[in-house]
Design a protein around this motif. Structure first.
Motif, PDB file in Angstrom:
ATOM      1  N   THR A   1       0.716  -1.331   0.068  1.00 33.89           N
ATOM      2  CA  THR A   1       0.091   0.016   0.206  1.00 33.89           C
ATOM      3  C   THR A   1       1.137   1.441   0.200  1.00 33.89           C
ATOM      4  OG1 THR A   1      -1.517  -1.248   1.333  1.00 33.89           O
ATOM      5  CG2 THR A   1      -1.887   1.216   1.181  1.00 33.89           C
ATOM      6  N   LEU A   2       0.745   2.222  -0.906  1.00 26.10           N
ATOM      7  CA  LEU A   2       1.356   3.396  -0.998  1.00 26.10           C
ATOM      8  C   LEU A   2       0.405   4.537  -1.151  1.00 26.10           C
ATOM      9  CD1 LEU A   2       4.099   2.692  -3.577  1.00 26.10           C
ATOM     10  CD2 LEU A   2       4.406   2.803  -1.168  1.00 26.10           C
ATOM     11  N   TRP A   3       0.708   5.795  -0.444  1.00 25.20           N
ATOM     12  CA  TRP A   3       0.095   6.889  -0.460  1.00 25.20           C
ATOM     13  C   TRP A   3       0.871   8.068  -0.157  1.00 25.20           C
ATOM     14  CZ3 TRP A   3       0.168   3.719   3.580  1.00 25.20           C
ATOM     15  CH2 TRP A   3       0.295   4.309   4.855  1.00 25.20           C
TER      16      TRP A   3
ATOM     17  N   LEU B   1      -7.934  -2.443   4.812  1.00 25.29           N
ATOM     18  CA  LEU B   1      -6.957  -1.890   5.602  1.00 25.29           C
ATOM     19  C   LEU B   1      -6.376  -0.843   4.645  1.00 25.29           C
ATOM     20  CD1 LEU B   1      -5.661  -4.584   7.797  1.00 25.29           C
ATOM     21  CD2 LEU B   1      -6.800  -2.783   8.629  1.00 25.29           C
ATOM     22  N   SER B   2      -6.176  -0.947   3.471  1.00 25.74           N
ATOM     23  CA  SER B   2      -5.664  -0.255   2.353  1.00 25.74           C
ATOM     24  C   SER B   2      -6.298   1.129   2.270  1.00 25.74           C
ATOM     25  CB  SER B   2      -5.150  -0.741   1.176  1.00 25.74           C
ATOM     26  OG  SER B   2      -4.098  -1.888   1.230  1.00 25.74           O
ATOM     27  N   PHE B   3      -7.571   0.847   2.136  1.00 28.57           N
ATOM     28  CA  PHE B   3      -8.641   1.682   1.788  1.00 28.57           C
ATOM     29  C   PHE B   3      -8.807   2.813   3.101  1.00 28.57           C
ATOM     30  CE2 PHE B   3     -12.881   3.544   1.689  1.00 28.57           C
ATOM     31  CZ  PHE B   3     -13.317   3.670   0.180  1.00 28.57           C
ATOM     32  N   SER B   4      -8.668   2.121   4.342  1.00 24.52           N
ATOM     33  CA  SER B   4      -8.548   3.096   5.435  1.00 24.52           C
ATOM     34  C   SER B   4      -7.430   3.888   5.411  1.00 24.52           C
ATOM     35  CB  SER B   4      -8.760   2.024   6.522  1.00 24.52           C
ATOM     36  OG  SER B   4      -7.738   1.355   6.967  1.00 24.52           O
ATOM     37  N   GLN B   5      -6.466   3.323   4.871  1.00 20.58           N
ATOM     38  CA  GLN B   5      -5.128   4.366   4.964  1.00 20.58           C
ATOM     39  C   GLN B   5      -5.356   5.612   4.017  1.00 20.58           C
ATOM     40  OE1 GLN B   5      -2.995   4.248   6.847  1.00 20.58           O
ATOM     41  NE2 GLN B   5      -1.672   2.583   7.163  1.00 20.58           N
ATOM     42  N   TRP B   6      -6.005   5.254   2.758  1.00 22.00           N
ATOM     43  CA  TRP B   6      -5.967   6.160   1.713  1.00 22.00           C
ATOM     44  C   TRP B   6      -7.258   7.204   2.114  1.00 22.00           C
ATOM     45  CZ3 TRP B   6      -6.937   1.990  -2.280  1.00 22.00           C
ATOM     46  CH2 TRP B   6      -5.748   1.238  -2.676  1.00 22.00           C
ATOM     47  N   PHE B   7      -8.434   6.778   2.903  1.00 22.92           N
ATOM     48  CA  PHE B   7      -9.606   7.575   3.010  1.00 22.92           C
ATOM     49  C   PHE B   7     -10.118   7.719   4.486  1.00 22.92           C
ATOM     50  CE2 PHE B   7      -9.969   5.761  -1.105  1.00 22.92           C
ATOM     51  CZ  PHE B   7     -10.126   6.893  -1.926  1.00 22.92           C
ATOM     52  N   GLY B   8      -9.180   7.084   5.448  1.00 18.95           N
ATOM     53  CA  GLY B   8      -9.758   7.344   6.870  1.00 18.95           C
ATOM     54  C   GLY B   8     -10.775   6.768   7.308  1.00 18.95           C
ATOM     55  N   VAL B   9     -11.400   5.604   6.608  1.00 25.31           N
ATOM     56  CA  VAL B   9     -12.627   5.166   6.994  1.00 25.31           C
ATOM     57  C   VAL B   9     -12.431   3.504   6.885  1.00 25.31           C
ATOM     58  CG1 VAL B   9     -13.578   5.503   5.098  1.00 25.31           C
ATOM     59  CG2 VAL B   9     -15.218   4.836   6.967  1.00 25.31           C
ATOM     60  N   LEU B  10     -12.864   2.631   7.609  1.00 21.84           N
ATOM     61  CA  LEU B  10     -12.661   1.336   7.404  1.00 21.84           C
ATOM     62  C   LEU B  10     -14.040   0.612   7.058  1.00 21.84           C
ATOM     63  CD1 LEU B  10     -10.881  -1.431   7.738  1.00 21.84           C
ATOM     64  CD2 LEU B  10     -11.910  -1.444  10.036  1.00 21.84           C
ATOM     65  N   PRO B  11     -13.831   0.380   5.822  1.00 25.18           N
ATOM     66  CA  PRO B  11     -15.258  -0.139   5.270  1.00 25.18           C
ATOM     67  C   PRO B  11     -15.545  -1.476   5.767  1.00 25.18           C
ATOM     68  CG  PRO B  11     -13.705  -0.566   3.272  1.00 25.18           C
ATOM     69  CD  PRO B  11     -13.251   0.285   4.529  1.00 25.18           C
TER      70      PRO B  11
END
Length: 266
Positions: free
Chosen positions: A88-90, A247-257
């Protein structure tokens, strides 16, 4: 305006990441464009730089670029520092490249969701490649009584244990273990090409041991072996795929789906 994210790999056509992340985005009400990027070995760094220069929000990294991704990052999570690999990169607010490896935490979350106990259990990890390196420390942090690694070349397994602070045993696939394990995890790629996998004798207790293969989308040789040995439960890696993606999504957007089910594979 939609956020732009992508998965980079070679090959990458088979990736389920776009389906997963578009589903997460829809659930969370976030406009998202997510694509697959096929990169050549020599072009990886340039592709990453160009993606973020064009306003990209986040990248997932798959084989064979996870080590390269870790090397590019300005800031690395503990999992990346220990495993030497990133998925995961951002960019942070200072436009610095940040890296995480969500594979191990994703595996632990998936096993927990399946109702598998990790704390105080005897766990065997089969394989000592990049997949094993990425999940070893989060498994260790879950508090097992034993976390051993079996591999064709025990020296590679010994290196993972030494580098990541474990005190488990490393041994060859042809050894006979004295006591079976509560949980056996296949971290080899044998399931990808349906190649035979040698498993240490006596490592599974019929009706008791749980088996998990990190490969998904097919019934692997490891899963067939586990069924023949009457494992108490057998899981493939689809649940891990979902959890590491969350967990990757939460790193990018600050919300855990949220996840409703591991059974809906599109």
């Amino acid at each position: 305006m939609s956020a732009c994210c992508a998965v980079i790999g070679n090959p990458v056509a088979h990736s389920r990441s776009p389906d997963l992340h578009h589903g997460f985005a829809q659930t969370c009400g976030i406009p998202l464009h997510y694509e697959k990027i096929l990169a050549e070995e020599d072009d990886f760094a340039h592709v990453v730089q160009a993606f973020f220069a064009s306003g990209g929000r986040g990248l997932n990294i798959t084989v064979p670029f996870k080590q390269r991704a870790a090397e590019l990052a300005d800031h690395c999570s503990e999992e990346v520092r220990l495993s030497g690999a990133a998925n995961t990169l951002w960019h942070n607010e200072q436009q610095q490249l940040c890296a995480d490896n969500t594979d191990g935490r994703g595996l632990v979350n998936a096993l927990t969701a399946h109702g598998v106990t990790l704390s105080g259990q005897r766990i065997l990890l089969i394989g000592a490649g990049g997949a094993a390196q990425g999940v070893y420390h989060p498994l260790l942090a879950s508090g097992p009584a034993v976390l051993d690694i079996a591999n064709r070349t025990p020296e590679k397994a010994e290196a993972i244990i030494a580098n990541q602070g474990g005190d488990g045993r490393a041994f060859g696939l042809d050894e006979h273990v004295d006591e079976p394990y509560d949980l056996i995890i296949n971290a080899t790629s044998s399931g990808l090409d349906d190649s035979a996998l040698k498993v240490p004798a006596n490592c599974l207790a019929p009706g008791h041991s749980v088996c998990y293969d990190m490969v998904y989308g097919t019934t692997t040789p490891f899963m067939r072996w586990a069924e023949e040995q009457q494992a108490a439960a057998i899981y493939d890696g689809y649940s891990m795929l979902i959890e590491q993606a969350r967990l990757s999504f939460s790193q990018w957007f600050g919300v855990l789906p949220p996840v409703q089910s591991y059974n809906d594979r599109g």
